[in-house]
Design a protein around this motif. Structure first.
Motif, PDB file in Angstrom:
ATOM      1  N   ILE A 127      40.476  74.127  26.417  1.00 47.39           N
ATOM      2  CA  ILE A 127      39.166  74.128  25.752  1.00 47.39           C
ATOM      3  C   ILE A 127      39.016  72.877  24.888  1.00 47.39           C
ATOM      4  CG2 ILE A 127      37.787  75.294  23.982  1.00 47.39           C
ATOM      5  CD1 ILE A 127      39.042  77.947  25.074  1.00 47.39           C
ATOM      6  N   TRP A 185      36.407  69.769  25.686  1.00 45.41           N
ATOM      7  CA  TRP A 185      35.380  69.528  24.670  1.00 45.41           C
ATOM      8  C   TRP A 185      35.450  68.078  24.189  1.00 45.41           C
ATOM      9  CZ3 TRP A 185      34.635  67.962  19.678  1.00 45.41           C
ATOM     10  CH2 TRP A 185      33.437  68.324  19.054  1.00 45.41           C
ATOM     11  N   ALA A 198      34.786  76.645  19.151  1.00 44.47           N
ATOM     12  CA  ALA A 198      34.622  77.854  19.973  1.00 44.47           C
ATOM     13  C   ALA A 198      34.911  79.107  19.136  1.00 44.47           C
ATOM     14  CB  ALA A 198      35.535  77.798  21.193  1.00 44.47           C
TER      15      ALA A 198
END
Length: 262
Positions: A50, A54, A176
């Motif tokens: 993640i 990102w 997140a």
């Protein structure tokens, strides 16, 4: 309808569009981020992936780069006792990085940034890229650069840490938050070594015991800390990318001319 990121992640593009962008001199980014690596009780196993994607997306927007699919398996030997955590041998991981990076360069990309979210991956990636013997590739670490370590030191309240800790959990709260379960965040004991070996969830007598799998104190994480850390991290990465691209700018025009002559 497509989104702005669709023009950066090649897996969402058509091959002829990728070819056109490569021909126009687009820089390539290869993220490295585990998708099967424990991150305590409070973060998902794909936490590194993640973060890698990102950050790669933000970098790509700034330099209009192409992002190759993330290498989600790597050398992560410290976590194999925790369910779902996978680790390749050093030789396998080095070969993987060398072959993928070599094919990206061989496919016509004039510059390649390998974006690394790991710690145990740093030395193997360095060796893999050194074997390519190319000044068109650069290994960048998300915790490298002058700004991130300075901000991390200023913000840290934990006494120790480096994994699923105050800093990493703060980053995830910023980028997140829906994936972070702070009710399950659990600090690890103050281990006997500043940098532990393989962690264990099953042997309380071990100097590397961590019931949750964290190393540090994620309970001290906040979104505000994460925003400050992300800003510093991106500034460091953008500065390294800009310097790398500028250094190789004199190579791009000859490479384009050669491709036209073929």
């Amino acid at each position: 309808m497509g989104t702005d990121t669709d023009r950066h992640f090649i897996e969402r593009m058509h091959w002829d569009d990728v070819a056109r962008r490569i021909g126009d001199g687009a820089v390539a980014i290869l993220p490295i981020g585990a998708a099967a690596k424990q991150h305590g009780f409070h973060l998902p196993l794909n936490t590194d992936r993640i973060q890698a994607e990102w950050l790669a997306g933000r970098m790509a927007q700034k330099i209009d780069a192409l992002i190759w699919p993330t290498l989600t398996y790597g050398h992560y030997p410290a976590f194999v006792e925790y369910a779902g955590s996978n680790s390749l041998t050093i030789s396998t991981f080095e070969a993987l990085v060398r072959e993928v990076a070599g094919q990206i360069l061989g496919g016509g990309c004039t510059r390649l940034l390998v974006l690394d979210t790991g710690i145990s991956t740093l030395a193997p990636v360095d060796r893999a890229l050194a074997r390519l013997a190319s000044d068109r590739v650069k290994h960048v670490w998300i915790h490298g650069g002058p700004r991130y370590p300075r901000i991390a030191r200023q913000l840290a309240e934990q006494s120790h840490g480096s994994h699923a800790d105050e800093m990493e959990t703060s980053l995830m709260l910023a980028l997140a938050p829906h994936l972070v379960d702070m009710a399950r965040a659990e600090a690890s004991p103050a281990l006997q070594h500043e940098t532990p070996g393989a962690l264990t969830p099953s042997d309380p007598s071990s100097p590397n015991y961590s019931r949750s799998g964290s190393f540090g104190d994620p309970t001290r994480a906040t979104p505000a800390k994460g925003e400050a850390l992300l800003a510093a991290m991106l500034d460091d990465l953008d500065e390294q990318a800009a310097a790398f691209i500028a250094k190789g700018s004199e190579l791009q025009q000859p490479a384009r001319m050669e491709s036209v002559m073929r």
